[in-house]
Scaffold this active site. Structure first.
Site, PDB file in Angstrom:
ATOM      1  CE  LYS A   1      42.844  44.852  35.328  1.00  0.00           C
ATOM      2  NZ  LYS A   1      42.284  44.318  36.566  1.00  0.00           N
TER       3      LYS A   1
ATOM      4  N   GLY B   1      48.642  29.347  40.988  1.00  0.00           N
ATOM      5  CA  GLY B   1      49.120  30.720  41.200  1.00  0.00           C
ATOM      6  C   GLY B   1      49.079  31.059  42.679  1.00  0.00           C
ATOM      7  CB  VAL B   2      51.055  30.248  45.532  1.00  0.00           C
ATOM      8  CG1 VAL B   2      50.326  28.929  45.422  1.00  0.00           C
ATOM      9  CG2 VAL B   2      52.497  30.081  45.041  1.00  0.00           C
ATOM     10  N   GLY B   3      50.374  33.695  44.222  1.00  0.00           N
ATOM     11  CA  GLY B   3      50.792  35.089  44.385  1.00  0.00           C
ATOM     12  C   GLY B   3      49.981  35.759  45.480  1.00  0.00           C
ATOM     13  CG  ASN B   4      50.081  39.994  45.754  1.00  0.00           C
ATOM     14  OD1 ASN B   4      50.991  39.804  46.548  1.00  0.00           O
ATOM     15  ND2 ASN B   4      50.190  40.835  44.734  1.00  0.00           N
ATOM     16  CB  VAL B   5      44.542  36.419  44.933  1.00  0.00           C
ATOM     17  CG1 VAL B   5      43.189  35.837  45.302  1.00  0.00           C
ATOM     18  CG2 VAL B   5      44.373  37.861  44.478  1.00  0.00           C
TER      19      VAL B   5
END
Ligand code: NAD
Length: 361
Positions: A93, A192-196
């Site tokens: 990472k 969390g309403v990001g990409n995923v």
């Protein structure tokens, strides 16, 4: 551009090296490029099964030690994620320290040079704070990058497949807990309403689940609410009366303070390192009778997708392999019950057997 190894940093080497030995990390590289203001850390946890693959996260860490801790934990998670998914990859990472608003093409190019300097032992990809466009800039300096745009022979944004895998893990958990895997009318909270998160909302909407959302970024929540019928939670979300909690933001949300508040039956989300302390909070969840679907098991869809890019991309194969997360989840949950160990330990046992078995790659 300067590469230094960890022994050159006075003061922190003892703790970091002890931690590395305890958790069996192979290597940590500190990267600094003054002209582009790049400050990054690459951690390679294990390469027994193949080159260490794992995304790059850009985050405004409050201290260097917070960044080191994050990259060490995340790289270890990648080793076990690849192992439990049956991929011939190691775990690595990278983190870039700074606000993603301050990102420049020069900074991405400089980071690409550091990835190149690892001679293929580390392959990078997208993570929080990074975009497919950034992968393109990194690719200008190194071939050791996946998740590139389709036009460059890449597999595009991995988060669509990550969301699909997370749904498979969620449905597998539902089948184990409730005897059926329908999510119709189940209340699911997505943090969390990001990409995923936004892709998971789309899938859960198709499943006719009742969706609750929370995000620190109000604009993102508003955008979601324009397109989907969602319930917005803005206060304390941990005591919400929901059936499933899906952490899709950052890690560490399952801790001493939050677990006693939880009213959900299942935790199944995409965020990495959800357990603040894995061998304490896994047991605590079990005591509170909350079924925890190990994050590194159910969020592997994106890794499956980028791995396929290295092998010659096939969307059908990616979907088939990602679908298997459903069965693996049920297997792990059964093992946890049979062996009377936490779900996290059950998953780690299987992953470690593969990593530390000689000549298993
Ligand atoms: P993202 O940056 O696109 O989305 C994260 C969202 O979480 C953002 O909208 C952000 O505003 C929100 N957020 C941050 N802190 C929060 C908080 N305290 N409370 C509520 N919301 C908060 O990232 P992503 O790509 O969607 O990844 C989400 C998680 O899934 C990360 O932990 C990542 O490591 C993990 N993951 C992602 C992938 C992938 O394919 N993108 C694969 C495996 C794991």
């Amino acid at each position: 551009m300067k590469i230094c190894n960890i022994q050159e940093i006075p003061g922190i080497e003892k703790n970091v090296l002890e931690y590395m030995q305890e958790k069996q990390h192979e290597k940590v590289v500190f990267c600094s490029d003054e002209s582009s203001n790049l400050k990054a850390i690459i951690a390679i946890h294990n390469t027994n099964l193949g080159p260490a693959l794992g995304g790059t996260r850009m985050w405004n860490y409050s201290s260097i030690s917070e960044a080191i801790q994050d990259v060490l934990r995340l790289s270890r998670g990648m080793t076990y994620k690849a192992a439990i998914t049956g991929l011939n990859l190691g775990g690595g990472k990278a983190v870039i320290i700074g606000d993603s608003k301050d990102k420049t093409p020069e900074m991405m190019n400089a980071f690409g040079k550091f990835v190149e300097s690892q001679c293929g032992q580390y392959i990078t990809a997208e993570d929080v704070g990074m975009t497919t466009k950034d992968m393109e800039l990194i690719f200008q300096e190194t071939n050791h990058v996946v998740g590139k745009p389709f036009e460059l022979g890449g597999s595009g944004d991995p988060s669509v497949i990550t969301a699909y895998g997370t749904l498979m893990g969620m449905k597998g958990s539902a089948k184990y807990k409730w005897g059926h895997d329908s999510l119709k009318d189940k209340k699911v909270l997505i943090q969390g309403v990001g990409n995923v998160g936004k892709n998971l909302i789309k899938l859960l909407n198709d499943e006719e689940a009742i969706i609750y959302v929370n995000d620190v970024n109000e604009d993102k929540v508003k955008e979601i609410a324009k397109n989907y019928n969602v319930n917005i939670l803005s206060d304390n979300i941990y005591n919400a009366e929901v059936d499933i909690y899906a952490p899709c933001a950052l890690g560490g949300t399952l801790n001493d303070e939050t677990i006693p508040q939880l009213k959900c039956s299942i935790i199944a989300g995409a965020a990495n390192n959800q357990l603040a302390q894995e061998y304490i909070h896994d047991e605590m969840l079990a005591r509170y009778n909350v079924l925890y679907a190990p994050d590194f098991l159910i969020n592997a869809g994106g890794l499956i997708n980028v791995y396929s890019e290295l092998k010659g991309y096939s969307h059908d194969q990616v979907m088939l392999k990602t679908e298997k997360i459903y069965n693996t989840t049920i297997e792990i949950l059964n093992k946890s019950e049979k062996d009377n160990i936490s779900t996290q330990k059950a998953a780690l046992q299987i992953a470690k057997e593969r990593v530390f078995q000689k000549n298993s790659a």
